[in-house]
Design a protein around this motif. Structure first.
Motif, PDB file in Angstrom:
ATOM      1  N   LEU A  64       0.832  -1.210   0.000  1.00  0.00           N
ATOM      2  CA  LEU A  64       0.000   0.000   0.000  1.00  0.00           C
ATOM      3  C   LEU A  64       0.863   1.255   0.000  1.00  0.00           C
ATOM      4  O   LEU A  64       1.973   1.252   0.559  1.00  0.00           O
ATOM      5  CB  LEU A  64      -0.919   0.003   1.234  1.00  0.00           C
ATOM      6  CG  LEU A  64      -2.097  -0.977   1.213  1.00  0.00           C
ATOM      7  CD1 LEU A  64      -2.812  -0.945   2.552  1.00  0.00           C
ATOM      8  CD2 LEU A  64      -3.079  -0.658   0.083  1.00  0.00           C
ATOM      9  N   PRO A  65       0.374   2.358  -0.614  1.00  0.00           N
ATOM     10  CA  PRO A  65       1.119   3.623  -0.594  1.00  0.00           C
ATOM     11  C   PRO A  65       1.387   4.060   0.853  1.00  0.00           C
ATOM     12  O   PRO A  65       0.496   3.981   1.709  1.00  0.00           O
ATOM     13  CB  PRO A  65       0.163   4.604  -1.294  1.00  0.00           C
ATOM     14  CG  PRO A  65      -0.773   3.749  -2.083  1.00  0.00           C
ATOM     15  CD  PRO A  65      -0.900   2.463  -1.346  1.00  0.00           C
ATOM     16  N   GLY A  66       2.596   4.528   1.111  1.00  0.00           N
ATOM     17  CA  GLY A  66       2.954   4.986   2.451  1.00  0.00           C
ATOM     18  C   GLY A  66       3.274   3.867   3.422  1.00  0.00           C
ATOM     19  O   GLY A  66       3.651   4.128   4.570  1.00  0.00           O
ATOM     20  N   ARG A  67       3.096   2.615   2.975  1.00  0.00           N
ATOM     21  CA  ARG A  67       3.397   1.436   3.808  1.00  0.00           C
ATOM     22  C   ARG A  67       2.862   1.599   5.246  1.00  0.00           C
ATOM     23  O   ARG A  67       3.617   1.741   6.204  1.00  0.00           O
ATOM     24  CB  ARG A  67       4.906   1.161   3.831  1.00  0.00           C
ATOM     25  CG  ARG A  67       5.465   0.789   2.455  1.00  0.00           C
ATOM     26  CD  ARG A  67       6.984   0.750   2.482  1.00  0.00           C
ATOM     27  NE  ARG A  67       7.462  -0.376   3.269  1.00  0.00           N
ATOM     28  CZ  ARG A  67       7.820  -1.558   2.758  1.00  0.00           C
ATOM     29  NH1 ARG A  67       7.752  -1.752   1.450  1.00  0.00           N
ATOM     30  NH2 ARG A  67       8.275  -2.528   3.526  1.00  0.00           N
ATOM     31  N   PRO A  68       1.533   1.634   5.416  1.00  0.00           N
ATOM     32  CA  PRO A  68       0.954   1.833   6.756  1.00  0.00           C
ATOM     33  C   PRO A  68       1.408   0.755   7.735  1.00  0.00           C
ATOM     34  O   PRO A  68       1.675  -0.388   7.345  1.00  0.00           O
ATOM     35  CB  PRO A  68      -0.565   1.745   6.508  1.00  0.00           C
ATOM     36  CG  PRO A  68      -0.709   1.017   5.214  1.00  0.00           C
ATOM     37  CD  PRO A  68       0.490   1.381   4.397  1.00  0.00           C
ATOM     38  N   ARG A  69       1.475   1.148   8.998  1.00  0.00           N
ATOM     39  CA  ARG A  69       1.971   0.234  10.039  1.00  0.00           C
ATOM     40  C   ARG A  69       0.928  -0.831  10.362  1.00  0.00           C
ATOM     41  O   ARG A  69      -0.249  -0.530  10.599  1.00  0.00           O
ATOM     42  CB  ARG A  69       2.290   1.037  11.303  1.00  0.00           C
ATOM     43  CG  ARG A  69       2.867   0.222  12.445  1.00  0.00           C
ATOM     44  CD  ARG A  69       3.355   1.150  13.556  1.00  0.00           C
ATOM     45  NE  ARG A  69       3.785   0.379  14.718  1.00  0.00           N
ATOM     46  CZ  ARG A  69       2.974   0.038  15.717  1.00  0.00           C
ATOM     47  NH1 ARG A  69       1.707   0.404  15.681  1.00  0.00           N
ATOM     48  NH2 ARG A  69       3.428  -0.655  16.750  1.00  0.00           N
ATOM     49  N   VAL A  70       1.345  -2.063  10.376  1.00  0.00           N
ATOM     50  CA  VAL A  70       0.473  -3.186  10.728  1.00  0.00           C
ATOM     51  C   VAL A  70       0.640  -3.492  12.217  1.00  0.00           C
ATOM     52  O   VAL A  70       1.764  -3.641  12.705  1.00  0.00           O
ATOM     53  CB  VAL A  70       0.828  -4.437   9.890  1.00  0.00           C
ATOM     54  CG1 VAL A  70      -0.019  -5.635  10.332  1.00  0.00           C
ATOM     55  CG2 VAL A  70       0.630  -4.163   8.405  1.00  0.00           C
ATOM     56  N   PHE A  76      -3.612 -13.689  19.591  1.00  0.00           N
ATOM     57  CA  PHE A  76      -4.913 -13.952  18.970  1.00  0.00           C
ATOM     58  C   PHE A  76      -4.770 -14.378  17.512  1.00  0.00           C
ATOM     59  O   PHE A  76      -5.763 -14.718  16.867  1.00  0.00           O
ATOM     60  CB  PHE A  76      -5.810 -12.713  19.065  1.00  0.00           C
ATOM     61  CG  PHE A  76      -6.109 -12.297  20.477  1.00  0.00           C
ATOM     62  CD1 PHE A  76      -7.104 -12.931  21.204  1.00  0.00           C
ATOM     63  CD2 PHE A  76      -5.390 -11.286  21.099  1.00  0.00           C
ATOM     64  CE1 PHE A  76      -7.380 -12.570  22.513  1.00  0.00           C
ATOM     65  CE2 PHE A  76      -5.653 -10.912  22.405  1.00  0.00           C
ATOM     66  CZ  PHE A  76      -6.653 -11.560  23.123  1.00  0.00           C
ATOM     67  N   GLY A  77      -3.547 -14.301  16.979  1.00  0.00           N
ATOM     68  CA  GLY A  77      -3.338 -14.661  15.587  1.00  0.00           C
ATOM     69  C   GLY A  77      -3.984 -13.700  14.614  1.00  0.00           C
ATOM     70  O   GLY A  77      -4.387 -14.079  13.506  1.00  0.00           O
ATOM     71  N   THR A  78      -4.092 -12.416  15.024  1.00  0.00           N
ATOM     72  CA  THR A  78      -4.739 -11.415  14.176  1.00  0.00           C
ATOM     73  C   THR A  78      -3.798 -10.239  13.945  1.00  0.00           C
ATOM     74  O   THR A  78      -2.811 -10.052  14.667  1.00  0.00           O
ATOM     75  CB  THR A  78      -6.042 -10.889  14.818  1.00  0.00           C
ATOM     76  OG1 THR A  78      -5.717 -10.206  16.046  1.00  0.00           O
ATOM     77  CG2 THR A  78      -7.004 -12.011  15.115  1.00  0.00           C
ATOM     78  N   ALA A  79      -4.125  -9.447  12.931  1.00  0.00           N
ATOM     79  CA  ALA A  79      -3.364  -8.225  12.644  1.00  0.00           C
ATOM     80  C   ALA A  79      -4.330  -7.152  12.158  1.00  0.00           C
ATOM     81  O   ALA A  79      -5.315  -7.440  11.476  1.00  0.00           O
ATOM     82  CB  ALA A  79      -2.296  -8.497  11.587  1.00  0.00           C
ATOM     83  N   MET A  80      -4.040  -5.906  12.527  1.00  0.00           N
ATOM     84  CA  MET A  80      -4.899  -4.767  12.186  1.00  0.00           C
ATOM     85  C   MET A  80      -4.155  -3.842  11.239  1.00  0.00           C
ATOM     86  O   MET A  80      -2.991  -3.505  11.471  1.00  0.00           O
ATOM     87  CB  MET A  80      -5.297  -4.016  13.459  1.00  0.00           C
ATOM     88  CG  MET A  80      -6.467  -3.087  13.284  1.00  0.00           C
ATOM     89  SD  MET A  80      -8.010  -3.993  13.208  1.00  0.00           S
ATOM     90  CE  MET A  80      -8.224  -4.483  14.903  1.00  0.00           C
ATOM     91  N   LEU A  81      -4.856  -3.409  10.181  1.00  0.00           N
ATOM     92  CA  LEU A  81      -4.255  -2.520   9.198  1.00  0.00           C
ATOM     93  C   LEU A  81      -5.184  -1.331   8.982  1.00  0.00           C
ATOM     94  O   LEU A  81      -6.267  -1.474   8.388  1.00  0.00           O
ATOM     95  CB  LEU A  81      -4.026  -3.261   7.870  1.00  0.00           C
ATOM     96  CG  LEU A  81      -3.448  -2.439   6.710  1.00  0.00           C
ATOM     97  CD1 LEU A  81      -2.044  -1.957   7.041  1.00  0.00           C
ATOM     98  CD2 LEU A  81      -3.431  -3.271   5.437  1.00  0.00           C
ATOM     99  N   PRO A  82      -4.816  -0.144   9.470  1.00  0.00           N
ATOM    100  CA  PRO A  82      -5.665   1.029   9.244  1.00  0.00           C
ATOM    101  C   PRO A  82      -5.393   1.631   7.862  1.00  0.00           C
ATOM    102  O   PRO A  82      -4.242   1.719   7.435  1.00  0.00           O
ATOM    103  CB  PRO A  82      -5.236   1.994  10.353  1.00  0.00           C
ATOM    104  CG  PRO A  82      -3.813   1.618  10.642  1.00  0.00           C
ATOM    105  CD  PRO A  82      -3.645   0.162  10.298  1.00  0.00           C
ATOM    106  N   THR A  83      -6.442   2.026   7.159  1.00  0.00           N
ATOM    107  CA  THR A  83      -6.304   2.744   5.891  1.00  0.00           C
ATOM    108  C   THR A  83      -7.211   3.965   5.964  1.00  0.00           C
ATOM    109  O   THR A  83      -8.097   4.041   6.832  1.00  0.00           O
ATOM    110  CB  THR A  83      -6.717   1.863   4.690  1.00  0.00           C
ATOM    111  OG1 THR A  83      -8.148   1.739   4.672  1.00  0.00           O
ATOM    112  CG2 THR A  83      -6.081   0.485   4.760  1.00  0.00           C
TER     113      THR A  83
END
Length: 472
Positions: A64-70, A76-83
């Protein structure tokens, strides 16, 4: 009902490309898809991949542009990606197994079918493909689309297993039914009643979160009727359940205070009341069962229920893990005062009575009047109209007296310190009595809350008590 279409956002194509590169089939699953069908706005997306959800999130972030922080939640085996448009949560497909004493499952990697089967309701088990070969295609293994069409809450698997595994789903069933104005499918509803005791393993915080969501629905009475009918209300909020029922002696019968409370709650919602005004509606008659008495001459009475109810509010908020600060104090005040404007309607509205109400209600006087209007629930429409017209008179009087005397949240100009200094007193009951007498005089309109007038009265009151002013 139209098939859901993925929004035209580059993000979804990026996820599809990343999933293809990693060899992880990926799908948008759950509430986002449901809300697309219902044409409700949704900002949260759940992406399930048959593989490593964290690895997929990190690959999408790199593309993604700007390589947002994951943000990774390894436990919990999960990851959050804000856009900028939406927030995406990634997780690997999984299957779950439960122990009887806990709602925390043992989780292991699974197939897409395993993941859909563990969903709470069919309407939340819908998916949209993010795979290049069938991008945007609907996945609907349990006829969730049909249930959306039928306006039905139903579990994908045996409801007894679904609710026993995670009893919070029982409250979620009622919450979704209330928010969406859906029915609960009969077998699913019967399972609520059979499994209600399992709610005892759920933390109070989680129960109250669901309860507040029901209260904030467009017609919360529907949710409370469902809670009562299946027996959950009696377990999670017994004091409210105890309002239900009518007792009759001879020709005297009182109204059902449970259904009256629900009507008041709906009335408050219709008038735009916030969460805490809605809680005041729920609790305004909560002490009626404890104060109910029968009198042969007048029938059923509930004398003092407003004071007892107000005393109960802190304990109820503590038990339900609701905030104990300003919100609780506001609800307590509204419960204590909810009969006062009605009493004013029944008699000639004097400036003195209005001053007292303004002084005690302070900034909450408008909310109090809204609650009192909502509390008029008679089936006699002429009686309701007459009461509401009288409330108009009371509100005009409140406005008039407030503009003249500025009594909302006023503080007497003569403080306890001034009284002690004037007569050379130490903190004592005598000081309190003088303060109270000055306040009474101001509320009765004998003097204005201005220093010279109030101080002259103080000297007079002191003289009556045999006190002399200390020379300065």
């Amino acid at each position: 009902m139209k098939q859901p279409q993925l929004p035209d956002l580059p993000l979804f194509r990026t996820i599809a490309d990343a999933a293809g590169a990693l060899g992880y089939p990926a799908y948008v699953i759950g509430g986002f898809v449901r809300d697309l069908v219902l044409e409700r706005g949704s900002k949260d997306v759940d992406v399930v991949c048959v593989g490593d959800g964290i690895a997929l999130a990190q690959e999408v972030g790199r593309r993604l542009p700007g390589r947002p922080r994951v943000t990774v939640f390894k436990n919990f085996g999960t990851a959050m990606l804000p856009t900028p448009e939406i927030e995406v949560e990634f997780v690997g497909a999984r299957k779950e197994s439960y122990r009887a004493e806990s709602r925390k499952p043992e989780v292991e990697a699974g197939t897409l079918e395993d993941d859909l089967a563990r969903r709470d309701f069919t309407i939340n088990a819908l998916g949209l493909s993010l795979n290049p070969e069938n991008f945007g295609e609907l996945v609907d293994r349990y006829d969730g689309m049909g249930d959306l069409q039928r306006k039905l809450i139903r579990t994908p698997l045996d409801p007894d297993i679904t609710f026993s595994d995670d009893p919070l789903r029982m409250l979620r069933a009622i919450r979704f039914a209330t928010q969406l104005n859906f029915d609960i499918e009969p077998d699913t509803f019967d399972a609520l009643a059979r499994n209600k005791e399992r709610i005892k393993i759920i933390s109070q915080e989680r129960i109250t979160t669901e309860l507040n969501k029901i209260i904030m629905a467009p017609k919360p009475s529907y949710g409370f009727k469902l809670l009562f009918s299946c027996g959950l209300l009696q377990l999670i909020f017994p004091k409210m359940a105890q309002l239900q029922g009518v007792e009759k002696v001879g020709q005297h019968a009182h109204k059902d205070n449970f259904y009256h409370t629900l009507q008041v709650l709906d009335n408050v919602v219709a008038a735009g009341g916030d969460l805490w005004l809605r809680w005041a509606a729920i609790l305004h008659d909560i002490a009626k069962p404890a104060t109910k008495r029968y009198d042969k001459r007048v029938g059923w009475t509930f004398h003092g229920h407003e004071d007892k109810g107000a005393r109960w509010v802190p304990g109820i908020f503590t038990d339900l893990k609701l905030p104990l600060g300003e919100e609780m104090r506001q609800v307590q005040k509204l419960v204590r005062l909810h009969l006062r404007p009605i009493a004013l309607v029944k008699e000639i509205v004097t400036d003195s009575a209005v001053r007292r109400l303004l002084f005690e209600a302070g900034d909450d006087v408008d909310r109090l009047m809204l609650l009192c209007r909502a509390d008029i629930t008679s089936k006699d429409h002429q009686r309701v109209a007459r009461y509401l017209r009288n409330f108009d008179v009371v509100e005009e009087k409140l406005k008039e007296v407030e503009e003249k005397d500025h009594l909302r949240n006023f503080k007497p100009v003569i403080t306890g310190e001034i009284i002690m200094e004037t007569f050379g007193l130490r903190p004592s009951r005598e000081v309190g009595e003088l303060k109270e007498a000055l306040l009474e005089a101001i509320l009765e309109g004998k003097v204005r809350n201005e220093y010279d007038e109030a101080f002259a009265l103080l000297l007079e009151l002191g003289k009556q008590k045999g006190l002399s002013a200390v020379p300065k």
